[in-house]
Design a protein around this motif. Structure first.
Motif, short mmCIF file in Angstrom:
data_model
loop_
_atom_site.label_atom_id
_atom_site.label_comp_id
_atom_site.label_asym_id
_atom_site.label_seq_id
_atom_site.Cartn_x
_atom_site.Cartn_y
_atom_site.Cartn_z
N TYR A 198 -4.42 -1.31 55.42
CA TYR A 198 -3.52 -0.81 54.39
C TYR A 198 -2.10 -0.70 54.96
N ALA A 199 -1.13 -0.73 54.06
CA ALA A 199 0.22 -0.28 54.41
C ALA A 199 0.28 1.22 54.08
N GLY A 200 -0.67 1.95 54.66
CA GLY A 200 -0.92 3.33 54.25
C GLY A 200 -1.67 3.34 52.93
N TRP A 201 -2.46 4.39 52.68
CA TRP A 201 -3.14 4.47 51.38
C TRP A 201 -2.12 4.53 50.24
N LYS A 202 -1.08 5.32 50.44
CA LYS A 202 -0.06 5.46 49.40
C LYS A 202 0.61 4.12 49.11
N GLY A 203 0.74 3.28 50.14
CA GLY A 203 1.41 2.00 49.96
C GLY A 203 0.52 0.90 49.42
N SER A 204 -0.82 1.11 49.44
CA SER A 204 -1.72 0.01 49.09
C SER A 204 -2.73 0.32 47.98
N LEU A 205 -2.91 1.59 47.63
CA LEU A 205 -3.94 1.95 46.67
C LEU A 205 -3.34 2.67 45.47
N PRO A 206 -4.00 2.61 44.32
CA PRO A 206 -3.53 3.36 43.15
C PRO A 206 -3.55 4.87 43.42
N PRO A 207 -2.64 5.61 42.82
CA PRO A 207 -2.57 7.06 43.07
C PRO A 207 -3.88 7.78 42.81
N GLU A 208 -4.61 7.38 41.77
CA GLU A 208 -5.87 8.07 41.47
C GLU A 208 -6.93 7.81 42.54
N GLU A 209 -6.89 6.63 43.16
CA GLU A 209 -7.81 6.35 44.25
C GLU A 209 -7.45 7.16 45.49
N ALA A 246 -5.97 10.07 45.49
CA ALA A 246 -6.37 11.45 45.19
C ALA A 246 -7.87 11.64 45.38
N ALA A 247 -8.67 10.68 44.94
CA ALA A 247 -10.11 10.79 45.09
C ALA A 247 -10.51 10.78 46.56
N ARG A 248 -9.84 9.96 47.36
CA ARG A 248 -10.18 9.91 48.78
C ARG A 248 -9.77 11.20 49.50
N VAL A 249 -8.63 11.73 49.12
CA VAL A 249 -8.19 12.99 49.72
C VAL A 249 -9.19 14.11 49.40
N GLU A 250 -9.67 14.15 48.17
CA GLU A 250 -10.65 15.16 47.79
C GLU A 250 -11.97 14.96 48.52
N GLY A 251 -12.40 13.70 48.65
CA GLY A 251 -13.62 13.42 49.39
C GLY A 251 -13.50 13.83 50.86
N ALA A 252 -12.34 13.56 51.45
CA ALA A 252 -12.12 13.97 52.84
C ALA A 252 -12.12 15.49 52.97
N ARG A 253 -11.53 16.18 51.98
CA ARG A 253 -11.51 17.64 52.02
C ARG A 253 -12.93 18.20 52.02
N ARG A 254 -13.79 17.67 51.17
CA ARG A 254 -15.18 18.14 51.12
C ARG A 254 -15.91 17.84 52.43
N MET A 255 -15.70 16.64 52.96
CA MET A 255 -16.36 16.27 54.22
C MET A 255 -15.95 17.19 55.35
N LEU A 288 -2.57 11.51 57.42
CA LEU A 288 -1.44 10.62 57.67
C LEU A 288 -1.57 9.33 56.86
N MET A 289 -2.79 8.80 56.77
CA MET A 289 -2.98 7.57 56.02
C MET A 289 -2.71 7.79 54.54
N ALA A 290 -3.11 8.95 54.01
CA ALA A 290 -2.90 9.24 52.59
C ALA A 290 -1.43 9.28 52.24
N GLU A 291 -0.59 9.72 53.16
CA GLU A 291 0.84 9.89 52.89
C GLU A 291 1.68 8.68 53.25
N ALA A 292 1.10 7.74 54.00
CA ALA A 292 1.90 6.62 54.51
C ALA A 292 2.13 5.55 53.44
N ASP A 293 3.36 5.07 53.39
CA ASP A 293 3.73 3.92 52.56
C ASP A 293 4.64 3.04 53.39
N GLN A 294 4.09 1.94 53.89
CA GLN A 294 4.83 1.05 54.79
C GLN A 294 5.21 -0.26 54.12
#
Length: 262
Positions: A119-130, A132-141, A187-193
């Motif tokens: 990815y160019a960071g998650w923020k740079g490569s994925l839709p915002p809703e995706e 958000a879902a990954r961040v929530e999944g990581a929080r639960r894990m 860091l990956m969730a916030e990165a946009d490269q």
């Protein structure tokens, strides 16, 4: 194994073989052992370096507040410590995000780039809703008790972990430090490269699993459109961790590219 000290952290790396240097950068929730088949296969022709990033594997604990620029600086120090000049640098998943940041800050150390299911960071490569879902999944894990912590992210393999690497994957999984994985994913969730991609001037290989659901082929196509001097190789029928799911095809593609640009 070699060790270099960066910002007070001992950073470990393996070095095998002789020839032009190829540096392999692992993903989140894993360490340099993930590159075992590539290190063994490529050492006949290249100097192959696989690091354990700060907070992973045999390296020291991740300092508080360690950012993406710090990971890039640590990787630069490893390449300088190897001492063979600019390297061909490969990064898988989170590792590709680190490699892009290395290129942003120290392009003099990079001869070519190999971007693998990344990815160019998650923020740079994925839709915002995706994202958000990954961040929530990581929080639960990460909220699970230590004895129940499972760092295995969904969608890593197209048909489950490859049997021949089951022991390796289990061993690496046991060694994952929750605080490191929390930092990596945050860091990956916030990165946009994406701003960097058109400015890449070195030869670039995009190496993707056809069935990657974590970084779908749409991401690879976006990279190819943005980066000059790039080529895309798709490995059929494999997922996100393509180097372990199809190691022979993966290594052959890496060898051909690195040989062409050595």
């Amino acid at each position: 194994m070699a060790v270099v000290r960066v910002d007070g952290v001992d950073v470990a790396y393996t070095r095998e073989g002789r020839g032009p240097v190829v540096v392999l950068v692992h993903g989140a929730g894993i360490d340099g052992r993930m590159w075992q088949p590539q290190v063994e296969a490529l050492a006949d022709e290249f100097t192959v370096v696989a690091w354990d990033e700060p907070g992973s594997g045999r390296s020291g604990a991740l300092p508080a507040g360690f950012g993406l620029a710090d990971f890039a600086r640590a990787l630069a120090t490893v390449i300088e410590d190897v001492g063979l000049g600019p390297a061909q640098v490969a990064g898988l998943s989170w590792g590709g995000t680190v490699v892009l940041e290395l290129y942003r800050r120290r392009p003099d150390l990079v001869r070519s780039l190999l971007m693998v299911d990344t990815y160019a960071g998650w923020k740079g490569s994925l839709p915002p809703e995706e994202v958000a879902a990954r961040v929530e999944g990581a929080r639960r894990m990460l909220a699970a008790p230590r004895e129940e912590f499972d760092p295995t992210l969904p969608g890593l393999f197209s048909a489950g972990p490859p049997e021949r690497f089951a022991v390796l994957l289990e061993t690496m999984s046991r060694d994952v430090r929750p605080e490191t994985m929390a930092a990596q994913l945050s860091l990956m969730a916030e990165a946009d490269q994406t701003d960097l991609l058109p400015r890449i001037t070195v030869p670039t290989l995009l190496l993707w699993g056809e069935r990657d659901t974590r970084s779908p082929l749409e991401v690879a196509h976006a990279f190819r459109e943005a980066i000059p001097h790039t080529e895309l190789v798709v490995i059929p029928s494999v997922g996100h961790v393509s180097n372990l799911e199809a190691p022979e095809a993966f290594t052959a593609a890496v060898r051909a590219f690195c040989r062409a640009h050595a």
